[in-house]
Each structure stands twice: as C-alpha cells, then as structure tokens.
Design a protein around this motif. Structure first.
Motif, short mmCIF file in Angstrom:
data_model
loop_
_atom_site.label_atom_id
_atom_site.label_comp_id
_atom_site.label_asym_id
_atom_site.label_seq_id
_atom_site.Cartn_x
_atom_site.Cartn_y
_atom_site.Cartn_z
N ARG A 16 0.83 -1.20 0.00
CA ARG A 16 0.00 0.00 0.00
C ARG A 16 0.87 1.26 0.00
O ARG A 16 0.60 2.21 -0.74
N GLU A 17 1.93 1.26 0.80
CA GLU A 17 2.82 2.42 0.86
C GLU A 17 3.58 2.60 -0.45
O GLU A 17 3.73 3.73 -0.94
N ASN A 18 4.04 1.50 -1.03
CA ASN A 18 4.75 1.59 -2.31
C ASN A 18 3.84 2.11 -3.41
O ASN A 18 4.26 2.92 -4.26
N ALA A 19 2.59 1.65 -3.42
CA ALA A 19 1.64 2.12 -4.43
C ALA A 19 1.39 3.61 -4.25
O ALA A 19 1.40 4.39 -5.22
N TYR A 20 1.19 4.04 -3.01
CA TYR A 20 0.94 5.45 -2.73
C TYR A 20 2.10 6.32 -3.19
O TYR A 20 1.91 7.32 -3.90
N MET A 49 1.23 -5.33 -8.84
CA MET A 49 0.55 -5.73 -7.60
C MET A 49 -0.95 -5.83 -7.87
O MET A 49 -1.42 -5.53 -8.97
N SER A 50 -1.70 -6.27 -6.88
CA SER A 50 -3.15 -6.39 -7.03
C SER A 50 -3.80 -5.01 -6.99
O SER A 50 -3.16 -4.00 -6.66
N ARG A 51 -5.09 -4.97 -7.30
CA ARG A 51 -5.80 -3.70 -7.34
C ARG A 51 -6.11 -3.15 -5.95
O ARG A 51 -6.32 -1.95 -5.79
N THR A 52 -6.12 -4.00 -4.93
CA THR A 52 -6.50 -3.55 -3.59
C THR A 52 -5.57 -2.46 -3.04
O THR A 52 -6.04 -1.40 -2.62
N PRO A 53 -4.25 -2.68 -3.01
CA PRO A 53 -3.38 -1.60 -2.51
C PRO A 53 -3.42 -0.35 -3.38
O PRO A 53 -3.22 0.76 -2.89
N GLU A 56 -6.46 1.58 -2.31
CA GLU A 56 -6.19 2.21 -1.02
C GLU A 56 -5.29 3.43 -1.20
O GLU A 56 -5.47 4.46 -0.54
N ALA A 57 -4.31 3.31 -2.09
CA ALA A 57 -3.41 4.43 -2.37
C ALA A 57 -4.18 5.60 -2.99
O ALA A 57 -3.96 6.77 -2.63
N LEU A 58 -5.08 5.31 -3.92
CA LEU A 58 -5.86 6.36 -4.57
C LEU A 58 -6.76 7.08 -3.56
O LEU A 58 -6.93 8.31 -3.63
N ALA A 59 -7.32 6.34 -2.62
CA ALA A 59 -8.14 6.96 -1.58
C ALA A 59 -7.30 7.91 -0.73
O ALA A 59 -7.74 9.01 -0.37
N ARG A 60 -6.09 7.49 -0.43
CA ARG A 60 -5.18 8.34 0.36
C ARG A 60 -4.78 9.58 -0.43
O ARG A 60 -4.71 10.69 0.12
#
Length: 225
Positions: A16-20, A49-53, A56-60
């Motif tokens: 999640r952090e890497n995606a963000y 990676m999967s779409r879930t992280p 979550e990154a887009l929401a952040r």
C-alpha cells in the motif's frame, strides 16, 4: 504465548505504501498529468501488484488533494487549483514555522551542517536548472528541522500536503526567485545556530509564503501557466 504471524500484514502495508508513493511521485513529476484518468487495473499492472493496494493508495491521494474520484464513474489526477494551493501554502507555512520553533533547542552541530550541505546542493541545482535535484535538496533542508521537532503529527501533515506545492513548483519552477530561497535558507541556519527560535521560525514561515508568485489565476479562476 506464541508470537503472532505478521508477515502477511507487513507485506500488505508495504504494498500500500509503495503504491501510494509511486503514484504520488508520478503525479508530482508530471508523468500523470492534471485531468488524466486513472484506471486501477492499469495502475496495478504498472506497479506489479493487485488492485486492492492501488485503490487504497488512490483513496489516500484523494485525501491530500492529488486525485479526484467520482464513485462508480472515474478517478482523475486533480486539475491545478490555485485556491487549494494557497490554502495548502498557508498551512505548510504554519507547520514549518512550528517545526523550526520546536527544533531549535534540539539542533546539533551535525544537523546544522546537514542543513548547510542541503542548501549548497539546492543552490547548485538551481544554477544547473536541475528541478529534480532542487526539489530533493529543498526537501532535505526542511526535513532536518521537521525530524528534530520530534512532532509526529506535524510531520504527518507536512508529508501529506507537501506534494501539492511541489507539483506547482515543478511546473512553474522558472518563475520562482530561487536565489532568494537560498538566502532565506541561510538566514534560517544562522538564526537556528544562534538559538533564536522565534526568528528562525519566522524566517521559515516567510520562506514558504514566498511561493505566492506561483499561484496566479486567469480570468476564469484557473491556475495560469
């Protein structure tokens, strides 16, 4: 009792952090342009990676004003908005003012030298018209006081909203009086070294408020370029 297995949790947090950070950096450096549509499946493929992280990154990122989402319809890179930028600038000036005020009593010789070194790199980057290096060294300069303040809430706010201003600086960097920023940095260092927390914090505030010339509106209220 046996130690709980946390590998999966840590892995998800890292993803999640890497995606963000990857998406944020692509928006700040202009790889993803204002108004560009973002597809979570394509971003997931890009990041491996999967779409879930990614979601979550887009929401952040929406929370910090870098993307806009219309549920069920689209997610886009936020258009440049001078009014939002001015609001962020005001908050950031106050946060860095507080960071320096809290940091001054704790700054070591090593930390002051780190500020000088970062400002020297900043000046060299401006002379070379190297926007990436200038922004990185400016972040390094201000980061010394933010870390020394030992205020995790302040640090979190600064980390969340700095990209909004960096995005504009990158697009309009040539309009900034960079040498004035170098001089302001020198003044901050001198006041910090003298133990003048009020003076140093006021100089830090002035440094961030000096970005005002970046935020110019056209007749329709949009950021001019």
């Amino acid at each position: 009792m046996p130690i709980p297995e946390r590998v999966g949790i840590i892995s998800r947090l890292l993803l999640r952090e890497n995606a963000y950070r990857s998406i944020r950096d692509a928006i700040v450096d202009g790889t993803m342009a204002p108004g560009e549509k973002l597809n979570d499946a394509e971003l997931a493929q890009w990041l491996g990676m999967s779409r879930t992280p990614v979601r979550e990154a887009l929401a952040r990122l929406e929370g910090s004003g870098l993307v806009v989402t219309e549920p069920g319809r689209y997610t886009i890179v936020s258009p440049l908005d001078a009014r939002i930028a001015r609001a962020v600038q005001t908050v950031m000036a106050a946060m860095h003012e507080l960071a320096v005020r809290e940091a001054v009593p704790h700054l070591s010789v090593v930390e002051l030298d780190a500020m000088r070194e970062a400002n020297a790199r900043f000046a060299a980057a401006l002379r070379a018209d190297d926007v990436d290096a200038a922004i990185a060294s400016d972040d390094d300069f201000h980061g010394v006081a933010v870390r020394a303040s030992a205020n995790p809430v302040l640090r979190a706010v600064i980390e969340q909203y700095t990209p909004v201003l960096r995005r504009l600086e990158r697009l309009r960097f040539s309009s900034l009086n960079g040498r004035a920023s170098v001089a302001l940095h020198d003044r901050i260092i001198t006041l910090c070294e003298a133990g003048d927390g009020e003076g140093a914090s006021a100089a830090a505030r002035d440094n961030w408020l000096s970005l005002t010339e970046v935020f110019e509106l056209d007749a329709y209220g949009n950021l001019s370029t």
